[in-house]
Write an enzyme that holds these catalytic residues in place. Structure first.
Site, PDB file in Angstrom:
ATOM      1  CG  HIS A  19      -2.049  -0.911   1.197  1.00  0.00           C
ATOM      2  ND1 HIS A  19      -2.114  -2.053   1.955  1.00  0.00           N
ATOM      3  CD2 HIS A  19      -3.204  -0.871   0.479  1.00  0.00           C
ATOM      4  CE1 HIS A  19      -3.263  -2.677   1.724  1.00  0.00           C
ATOM      5  NE2 HIS A  19      -3.940  -1.986   0.825  1.00  0.00           N
TER       6      HIS A  19
ATOM      7  CB  CYS B 148      -4.128  -1.550  13.611  1.00  0.00           C
ATOM      8  SG  CYS B 148      -3.100  -2.908  12.996  1.00  0.00           S
TER       9      CYS B 148
END
Length: 284
Positions: free
Chosen positions: A174, A271
Site C-alpha cells: 500500500h 489498525c
C-alpha cells in the site's frame, strides 16, 4: 490543529494466522498495546469483536476514509475483504454519528491504506488494491480537496533459493507502507528505491510543499501522528530509525511493536480509523 477524539479498531481473530506465519498471541499483544496507547493519548477507542469470517478484519483502515466529519465507505480491492465494510459502516453511522458516502462505481477498487491525506490534499496509491476508478470516487466524495493518483510500483526483495541462488520476489504494498504523515506538513518515507520513487512522484504532483523525514528502515515509514504525538516502530524493530528520531524529532514520541501485524498489513496506520467528533461513543 484539531484533535482526534475516537479511534475505531477491530480485535485480532484466530483466523489471522492463516494469512502468514504469524505468532497470534504476539499479534494480539501488539494490537492491545496500540489500543492502550491511543487511550492514553485521550481517545475513546471503539473495539469491534474479531470476525473469524474475515481474517484481515483487524486492518480497519482499508474499509473507510474519514475526512471533515464524513466517512467514505471503500470498496476493498481484495474480493475476500469486501464484507468487512458492513460492520464498519454500521458503527461509523450509528455509534459515531458520521454521515456515510458510498461508492457507486462497481469497477472501483479503493483500500484506505492507499489513501494519504496530508491535511491539505489527497494522494491515492494505484496498487494491486486500488485503481483509477477508486481514486475518482474519492475525488467525487471530497471535492474540496485535490486528489492525485500516485503509481505504487511493486518492490523487489531477495530470498534464498535452491543451491544457494538468490531469488527476486516481487511485493506489492500500500502507499502508506512507503510514506505516511509524521506531523502536519511532514512526510515520513523510507530509504528504499521504491519508497523514494513514490516520494519523487508526490513531490512532482503536490499542490503544496512538505518537509521530508527519511528513515533508514522502510518498515518504520508507516507512522501515526495522533494529537501531537508520533507513534512509530520500536527500537527492537527499527533501531536506526529510533536513533534518528531521538536526535531530530521534537514531537512527543511513543514506540510500538508491530512486527506480527505488519506481516500482512501496512503497519500502525492500518489498525485504526481515527475520528474527530463531539458526542461520546459507545464501546462494544
Amino acid at each position: 490543529m484539531f484533535r482526534y477524539t475516537h479511534a475505531l479498531v477491530c480485535r485480532v481473530p484466530v483466523a489471522f494466522r492463516t494469512r502468514a506465519e504469524i505468532d497470534l498471541e504476539e499479534a494480539r499483544r501488539q494490537h492491545e498495546s496500540l489500543c492502550r496507547c491511543l487511550r492514553e493519548l485521550g481517545l475513546d477507542v471503539v473495539e469491534l469483536p474479531p470476525d473469524e469470517q474475515h481474517p484481515e478484519c483487524v486492518f480497519v483502515e482499508d474499509t473507510a476514509v474519514i475526512c471533515n466529519g464524513v466517512a467514505l465507505i471503500t470498496r476493498p480491492g481484495a474480493p475476500h475483504r469486501q464484507g468487512e465494510v458492513d460492520t464498519v459502516r454500521a458503527v461509523l453511522k450509528k455509534e459515531l454519528g458520521l454521515p456515510i458516502v458510498e461508492i457507486s462505481d462497481e469497477a472501483a477498487k479503493l483500500d484506505g491504506g492507499d489513501v494519504l491525506f496530508t491535511g491539505r490534499e489527497f494522494f491515492v496509491g494505484l496498487s494491486e488494491w486500488t485503481n483509477e476508478a477508486g481514486a475518482r470516487a474519492l475525488a467525487a466524495s471530497f471535492p474540496e480537496f485535490s486528489v492525485t493518483p500516485i503509481k505504487v510500483s511493486p518492490a523487489v526483495r531477495l530470498e534464498g533459493g535452491q543451491q544457494g541462488q538468490a531469488l527476486q520476489v516481487s511485493e506489492t504494498r500500500h502507499l502508506k507502507a512507503l510514506v505516511s504523515m509524521a506531523a502536519p506538513d511532514v512526510l515520513c518515507v523510507g530509504q528504499s528505491t521504491a519508497a523514494q520513487e513514490v516520494l519523487q512522484r508526490i513531490e512532482r504532483e503536490a499542490s503544496f510543499s512538505y518537509q521530508t523525514l527519511t528513515v533508514p528502515e522502510d518498515c518504520a515509514a508507516n507512522v501515526l501522528s495522533v494529537n501531537g504525538t508520533l507513534l512509530h516502530r520500536c527500537n527492537a524493530e527499527a533501531p536506526e530509525t529510533c536513533k534518528l528520531l531521538e536526535g531530530k524529532f521534537e514531537l512527543h514520541r511513543r514506540q510500538l511493536a508491530a512486527s506480527e501485524l505488519a506481516k500482512v498489513g501496512t503497519g500502525l496506520t492500518s489498525c485504526c480509523l481515527l475520528v474527530r467528533r463531539t458526542r461520546a461513543a459507545r464501546t462494544y
